[in-house]
Scaffold this active site. Structure first.
Site, PDB file in Angstrom:
ATOM      1  N   GLY A   1       2.658  -1.291   4.420  1.00 52.51           N
ATOM      2  CA  GLY A   1       2.667   0.135   4.095  1.00 52.51           C
ATOM      3  C   GLY A   1       4.095   0.625   3.901  1.00 52.51           C
ATOM      4  O   GLY A   1       4.728   0.383   2.864  1.00 52.51           O
TER       5      GLY A   1
ATOM      6  N   ASN B   1       0.863  -1.187   0.000  1.00 55.41           N
ATOM      7  CA  ASN B   1       0.000   0.000   0.000  1.00 55.41           C
ATOM      8  C   ASN B   1       0.896   1.232   0.000  1.00 55.41           C
ATOM      9  O   ASN B   1       1.491   1.567   1.015  1.00 55.41           O
ATOM     10  CB  ASN B   1      -0.899  -0.031   1.250  1.00 55.41           C
ATOM     11  CG  ASN B   1      -1.785   1.199   1.357  1.00 55.41           C
ATOM     12  OD1 ASN B   1      -1.829   2.018   0.444  1.00 55.41           O
ATOM     13  ND2 ASN B   1      -2.475   1.325   2.480  1.00 55.41           N
ATOM     14  N   TRP B   2       0.997   1.865  -1.174  1.00 58.65           N
ATOM     15  CA  TRP B   2       1.879   3.041  -1.300  1.00 58.65           C
ATOM     16  C   TRP B   2       1.221   4.321  -0.794  1.00 58.65           C
ATOM     17  O   TRP B   2       1.841   5.378  -0.803  1.00 58.65           O
ATOM     18  CB  TRP B   2       2.309   3.235  -2.773  1.00 58.65           C
ATOM     19  CG  TRP B   2       3.210   2.181  -3.310  1.00 58.65           C
ATOM     20  CD1 TRP B   2       3.739   1.119  -2.621  1.00 58.65           C
ATOM     21  CD2 TRP B   2       3.714   2.075  -4.654  1.00 58.65           C
ATOM     22  NE1 TRP B   2       4.539   0.363  -3.452  1.00 58.65           N
ATOM     23  CE2 TRP B   2       4.536   0.932  -4.708  1.00 58.65           C
ATOM     24  CE3 TRP B   2       3.536   2.824  -5.820  1.00 58.65           C
ATOM     25  CZ2 TRP B   2       5.193   0.523  -5.877  1.00 58.65           C
ATOM     26  CZ3 TRP B   2       4.183   2.421  -6.987  1.00 58.65           C
ATOM     27  CH2 TRP B   2       5.004   1.288  -7.010  1.00 58.65           C
ATOM     28  N   LYS B   3      -0.047   4.250  -0.437  1.00 55.76           N
ATOM     29  CA  LYS B   3      -0.801   5.429   0.044  1.00 55.76           C
ATOM     30  C   LYS B   3      -0.578   6.604  -0.933  1.00 55.76           C
ATOM     31  O   LYS B   3      -0.589   6.389  -2.143  1.00 55.76           O
ATOM     32  CB  LYS B   3      -0.388   5.751   1.482  1.00 55.76           C
ATOM     33  CG  LYS B   3      -0.443   4.499   2.367  1.00 55.76           C
ATOM     34  CD  LYS B   3      -0.310   4.722   3.829  1.00 55.76           C
ATOM     35  CE  LYS B   3      -0.381   3.398   4.548  1.00 55.76           C
ATOM     36  NZ  LYS B   3      -0.409   3.493   5.991  1.00 55.76           N
TER      37      LYS B   3
ATOM     38  N   SER C   1       2.952  -2.545  10.506  1.00 55.79           N
ATOM     39  CA  SER C   1       4.391  -2.536  10.835  1.00 55.79           C
ATOM     40  C   SER C   1       5.127  -3.788  10.369  1.00 55.79           C
ATOM     41  O   SER C   1       6.093  -4.207  11.020  1.00 55.79           O
ATOM     42  CB  SER C   1       4.602  -2.338  12.335  1.00 55.79           C
ATOM     43  OG  SER C   1       4.141  -1.073  12.729  1.00 55.79           O
TER      44      SER C   1
ATOM     45  N   GLU D   1      -6.058  -5.447  10.389  1.00 54.27           N
ATOM     46  CA  GLU D   1      -5.102  -4.359  10.605  1.00 54.27           C
ATOM     47  C   GLU D   1      -5.464  -3.608  11.891  1.00 54.27           C
ATOM     48  O   GLU D   1      -6.228  -2.618  11.840  1.00 54.27           O
ATOM     49  CB  GLU D   1      -5.134  -3.381   9.432  1.00 54.27           C
ATOM     50  CG  GLU D   1      -4.638  -3.958   8.136  1.00 54.27           C
ATOM     51  CD  GLU D   1      -3.927  -2.889   7.311  1.00 54.27           C
ATOM     52  OE1 GLU D   1      -2.766  -3.093   6.971  1.00 54.27           O
ATOM     53  OE2 GLU D   1      -4.540  -1.836   7.051  1.00 54.27           O
TER      54      GLU D   1
ATOM     55  N   HIS E   1      -9.897   1.049   4.781  1.00 55.86           N
ATOM     56  CA  HIS E   1      -8.622   1.216   5.488  1.00 55.86           C
ATOM     57  C   HIS E   1      -8.838   2.170   6.668  1.00 55.86           C
ATOM     58  O   HIS E   1      -9.607   3.125   6.580  1.00 55.86           O
ATOM     59  CB  HIS E   1      -7.561   1.776   4.527  1.00 55.86           C
ATOM     60  CG  HIS E   1      -6.191   1.734   5.114  1.00 55.86           C
ATOM     61  ND1 HIS E   1      -5.752   2.660   6.025  1.00 55.86           N
ATOM     62  CD2 HIS E   1      -5.170   0.849   4.956  1.00 55.86           C
ATOM     63  CE1 HIS E   1      -4.513   2.370   6.399  1.00 55.86           C
ATOM     64  NE2 HIS E   1      -4.134   1.258   5.759  1.00 55.86           N
TER      65      HIS E   1
HETATM   66  C1  PEP Z   1      -1.191   0.099   6.376  1.00 52.34           C
HETATM   67  O1  PEP Z   1      -1.347   1.311   6.521  1.00 52.34           O
HETATM   68  O2  PEP Z   1      -2.045  -0.598   5.815  1.00 52.34           O
HETATM   69  C2  PEP Z   1       0.024  -0.524   6.878  1.00 52.34           C
HETATM   70  C3  PEP Z   1       0.035  -1.802   7.025  1.00 52.34           C
HETATM   71  O3  PEP Z   1       1.057   0.344   7.138  1.00 52.34           O
HETATM   72  P1  PEP Z   1       2.459  -0.010   7.815  1.00 52.34           P
HETATM   73  O4  PEP Z   1       2.975  -1.278   7.197  1.00 52.34           O
HETATM   74  O5  PEP Z   1       3.334   1.169   7.510  1.00 52.34           O
HETATM   75  O6  PEP Z   1       2.198  -0.196   9.282  1.00 52.34           O
END
Ligand code: PEP
Length: 256
Positions: A240, A10-12, A219, A169, A97
């Site tokens: 992410g 997920n590149w946001k 994370s 999540e 999300h």
């Molecule tokens: C997310 O936002 O879906 C996510 C998993 O982010 P991160 O891996 O940075 O915690």
């Protein structure tokens, strides 16, 4: 459930057009062939989805969007049509999300409407659920997950050729917008069981085994990914921050 391990990036909105194109080119070079049993999906920002889909078109890597609207066409200023997502080469759509729930007041009903239209257009919804820190501390975790998932899916018919991914999540585990706390694998496994029970209640064994996959996100990096993917009830990860650096993301895929 399927044996394949699914890794979703997920590149946001972390990358501009040039950077998105460069990272997609690096993925194309670095992952000419995916390791056996791995499925990789990259979700760029809306602006660069088509560009990234074109770069990755001849690879095994698929693309996904980070959201979509629940109507296909009409007077809905600023929204993104599922028809256009499909046309731009997108196969997956992240829905619900926690950042959309937090910043845009996205509700379970909206997720429900979006899931329906995504499935009707032959794409795979990636439905995100997970409790926040206060819900966890207040013993509301199961309730939060049950409510999110059942309100998102109840009343949607799932046929044997549909695919749905449910991403657990927990908000407190997300590295940027959440608390960045890595959960113990046992806690992830517990929540995956809660999710599976809700799905079984809604759809029964055959549909759940054929159509649904449960993954974990929060994370995840190359050092901890295997702690989660080795769990028998977790089929993959949503990543992410750690998906934005090519070496780290390739390492995650290899270690998953
Ligand atoms: C997310 O936002 O879906 C996510 C998993 O982010 P991160 O891996 O940075 O915690």
């Amino acid at each position: 459930m399927s044996e394949e391990t699914i890794i979703i990036a997920n590149w946001k909105i972390a990358l501009g057009g040039k950077e998105s194109g460069e990272l997609a080119e690096q993925l194309k070079k670095g992952l000419r062939r995916l390791p056996d049993g791995k499925e990789v999906i990259v979700c760029p920002s809306f602006m660069w989805l088509q560009k990234v889909s074109e770069i990755l078109a001849k690879t095994d890597i698929k693309t996904g969007a980070q959201d979509c609207f629940w109507e296909e066409r009409g007077a809905y200023t600023g929204n993104v049509s599922p028809l256009d997502l499909k046309e731009s080469g997108c196969h997956y759509v992240i829905l619900g999300h926690s950042e959309r729930r937090k910043y845009l007041s996205e509700t379970n009903l909206m997720v429900h409407q979006k899931a329906r239209v995504v499935l009707n257009n032959g794409m795979t919804p990636i439905i995100c659920v997970g409790e926040d820190f206060d819900q966890r501390q207040g013993s509301q975790k199961d309730y939060a997950i049950i409510r999110q998932l059942s309100e998102s899916l109840e009343g949607i018919n799932v046929a044997t050729d549909n695919k749905i991914i449910v991403a657990y999540e927990p908000v407190w585990a997300i590295s940027t917008s959440g608390g960045g706390i890595k959960p113990e694998p046992e806690e992830v496994s517990y929540s995956a069981d809660v999710i599976r029970h809700i799905l079984l209640d809604l759809y029964g064994n055959e549909i759940v085994n054929t159509c649904f996959r449960i993954i974990y996100g929060g994370s995840v990096n190359s050092s901890c990914v295997a702690d989660y993917t080795k769990l028998p009830n977790i089929c993959g990860v949503l990543v992410g921050s750690a998906s934005l650096k090519i070496e780290e993301f390739v390492e995650i895929i290899n270690n998953a």
